[in-house]
Motif scaffolding. Structure first.
Motif, PDB file in Angstrom:
ATOM      1  N   PHE A  69       0.830  -1.203   0.000  1.00 53.65           N
ATOM      2  CA  PHE A  69       0.000   0.000   0.000  1.00 53.65           C
ATOM      3  C   PHE A  69       0.867   1.257   0.000  1.00 53.65           C
ATOM      4  O   PHE A  69       0.602   2.211  -0.748  1.00 53.65           O
ATOM      5  CB  PHE A  69      -0.917  -0.007   1.226  1.00 53.65           C
ATOM      6  N   ILE A 139      -4.882  -1.293   8.072  1.00 56.92           N
ATOM      7  CA  ILE A 139      -5.066  -2.202   6.935  1.00 56.92           C
ATOM      8  C   ILE A 139      -5.317  -3.635   7.388  1.00 56.92           C
ATOM      9  O   ILE A 139      -4.691  -4.119   8.338  1.00 56.92           O
ATOM     10  CB  ILE A 139      -3.837  -2.144   6.004  1.00 56.92           C
ATOM     11  N   GLN A 141      -6.350  -7.674   5.462  1.00 57.34           N
ATOM     12  CA  GLN A 141      -6.607  -8.403   4.217  1.00 57.34           C
ATOM     13  C   GLN A 141      -7.851  -9.278   4.331  1.00 57.34           C
ATOM     14  O   GLN A 141      -8.284  -9.870   3.341  1.00 57.34           O
ATOM     15  CB  GLN A 141      -5.406  -9.274   3.850  1.00 57.34           C
ATOM     16  N   ASN A 167      -7.668  -4.447   2.223  1.00 58.73           N
ATOM     17  CA  ASN A 167      -6.788  -4.603   1.067  1.00 58.73           C
ATOM     18  C   ASN A 167      -7.061  -5.943   0.352  1.00 58.73           C
ATOM     19  O   ASN A 167      -7.770  -6.809   0.864  1.00 58.73           O
ATOM     20  CB  ASN A 167      -5.336  -4.534   1.541  1.00 58.73           C
ATOM     21  N   LYS A 168      -6.496  -6.071  -0.834  1.00 61.14           N
ATOM     22  CA  LYS A 168      -6.523  -7.313  -1.624  1.00 61.14           C
ATOM     23  C   LYS A 168      -7.939  -7.724  -2.024  1.00 61.14           C
ATOM     24  O   LYS A 168      -8.256  -8.921  -2.127  1.00 61.14           O
ATOM     25  CB  LYS A 168      -5.824  -8.444  -0.868  1.00 61.14           C
ATOM     26  N   SER A 214      -7.408  -2.506  -3.909  1.00 58.32           N
ATOM     27  CA  SER A 214      -6.289  -3.350  -4.298  1.00 58.32           C
ATOM     28  C   SER A 214      -5.106  -2.430  -4.516  1.00 58.32           C
ATOM     29  O   SER A 214      -5.208  -1.462  -5.275  1.00 58.32           O
ATOM     30  CB  SER A 214      -6.584  -4.120  -5.594  1.00 58.32           C
ATOM     31  N   SER A 215      -4.007  -2.707  -3.865  1.00 60.99           N
ATOM     32  CA  SER A 215      -2.822  -1.859  -4.008  1.00 60.99           C
ATOM     33  C   SER A 215      -2.181  -1.993  -5.390  1.00 60.99           C
ATOM     34  O   SER A 215      -1.275  -1.235  -5.721  1.00 60.99           O
ATOM     35  CB  SER A 215      -1.789  -2.201  -2.926  1.00 60.99           C
TER      36      SER A 215
END
Length: 409
Positions: A69, A139, A141, A167-168, A214-215
């Motif tokens: 990120f 953050i 996942q 994230n993801k 999504s990074s």
């Protein structure tokens, strides 16, 4: 050269994004003709803006994608020089600063995952120096944990802002598609956000703000919305620092930069008209050639039109850099020196800009403080023209890099 100050039209501090009420009062105190004193204050403010520091903490469980990120926010990939180390295991053993490659005063801090035996919660806040950051990104996942909620409560008690980032999210979509499950992305996102928010509220977080990103897709999902939220959460100089550092990955960001830089131009024009000005052959007034040249270089870096920025954008967008450079059609990305600026001034179609035109175009943030002066008007109009030309080129680059951006015409 003469500039008339209109003390009766100075706006209140609530109308100014850069000046405190005390600073406005000081500017108002300068008598008519006190251009040098006024310009000195403006230059001081410009210098403060350029040197403003912004510290952003990124925290969360090990493996949540904090480093990825941070790289995405700085326009870097994991293999690029200066990138944060990434991996499936915890790679951060101490809080680690990562400065922006073009704007080093903007710094992202990669904090170790909390709640483990190595970093128990009772020691985490003090060891990570929570009081030093401007805001926090938490953050995960998967689902947010009790530890995430506990950290958020500490941050709230410090009267600092925090944002939950799931994230993801691209992995979730690929997993569903791989199983042959038919779904609506918007409905899926709404359900995920509702579930995450419900868990956080159950842990004592009122009205949590959750972003699904999504990074590896900085222009998709909630990433653009997250950037917008971060920008809007800051004021004045710190807002400037973050906005200018963000990669121009969407049309909206490009336009936000244009709007903000228009607020800079009147200050730059004041400094140019009053300090270090030299007569320019072929013109009947003086301008600060060095300031104009430096501003061109700064503006093109802000819009990511210099060679290094274009290469980084090409890497992120997975497109040949030649495709991006092919749509950049301006001499402003070439070598910039005093001779180049002189020629721009001499050839300029608004070299004889009228007093009325200056006044109508010039609407500064803290009110109409100038009457008419050719040096100020020339610099103001020239920089406005430069800004618009760079924005047009930035739009073309974005359209090639991210053709699916709905902001494109």
């Amino acid at each position: 050269m003469f500039i008339c100050f209109r003390r009766d039209t100075m706006a209140s501090s609530s109308q100014s994004i850069y000046f405190s009420q005390q600073e406005i009062n000081e500017l108002n105190s300068y008598e008519q003709g006190g251009l040098i004193m006024y310009a000195a204050q403006i230059k001081k403010k410009l210098n403060n803006m350029k040197n403003a520091k912004l510290n952003i903490a990124v925290t969360g469980d090990a493996g949540a994608g904090k480093s990825t990120f941070i790289n995405a926010m700085r326009g870097l990939r994991g293999c690029d020089e200066g990138a944060a180390k990434t991996g499936t295991k915890e790679t951060t053993m101490k809080r680690t600063p990562y400065k922006h490659p073009d704007f080093p005063n903007v710094c992202f801090w990669d904090l170790p995952g909390f709640g483990s035996l190595k970093f128990p919660m009772k020691d985490y806040v003090s060891k990570m120096e929570f009081t030093t950051y401007d805001f926090f990104i938490i953050i995960s996942q998967n689902r947010f944990t009790e530890n995430d909620a506990n950290v958020a409560k500490v941050i709230k008690n410090l009267r600092k802002r925090f944002y939950f980032v799931r994230n993801k999210i691209d992995n979730d979509i690929r997993s569903l598609q791989g199983q042959g499950i038919v779904f609506n992305i918007k409905d899926k996102f709404d359900n995920v956000k509702q579930d995450l928010s419900h868990d956080l509220m159950g842990a004592g977080i009122a009205e949590p703000i959750v972003f699904l990103i999504s990074s590896f897709s900085v222009h998709e999902f909630d990433f653009p919305r997250l950037k917008g939220q971060l920008i809007n959460s800051l004021d004045g100089i710190k807002k400037d620092a973050l906005l200018m550092s963000l990669r121009s990955t969407t049309v909206k960001i490009v336009e936000q930069k244009r709007a903000q830089l228009k607020k800079h131009i009147w200050m730059l024009a004041t400094a140019s008209a009053a300090v270090g000005a030299l007569p320019v052959p072929g013109l009947s007034f003086a301008v600060d050639l060095g300031l104009i040249g430096t501003t061109i270089i700064d503006f093109r870096k802000i819009f990511g039109l210099d060679d290094a920025s274009l290469q980084r954008l090409a890497n992120v967008a997975n497109t040949p850099v030649g495709n991006l450079k092919a749509v950049v059609r301006t001499p402003l990305v070439g070598e910039i020196n005093e001779e180049f600026v002189k020629q721009m001034l001499v050839r300029s179609s608004f070299a004889a800009v009228s007093v009325v035109e200056i006044y109508l175009d010039f609407i500064p943030i803290i009110g109409s403080i100038f009457g008419a002066v050719s040096s100020f008007g020339m610099t103001y109009k020239l920089l406005t023209n430069i800004l618009d030309e760079l924005v047009e080129n930035a739009h073309r680059v974005m359209k090639v890099a991210f053709p699916t951006d709905p902001g494109h015409p």
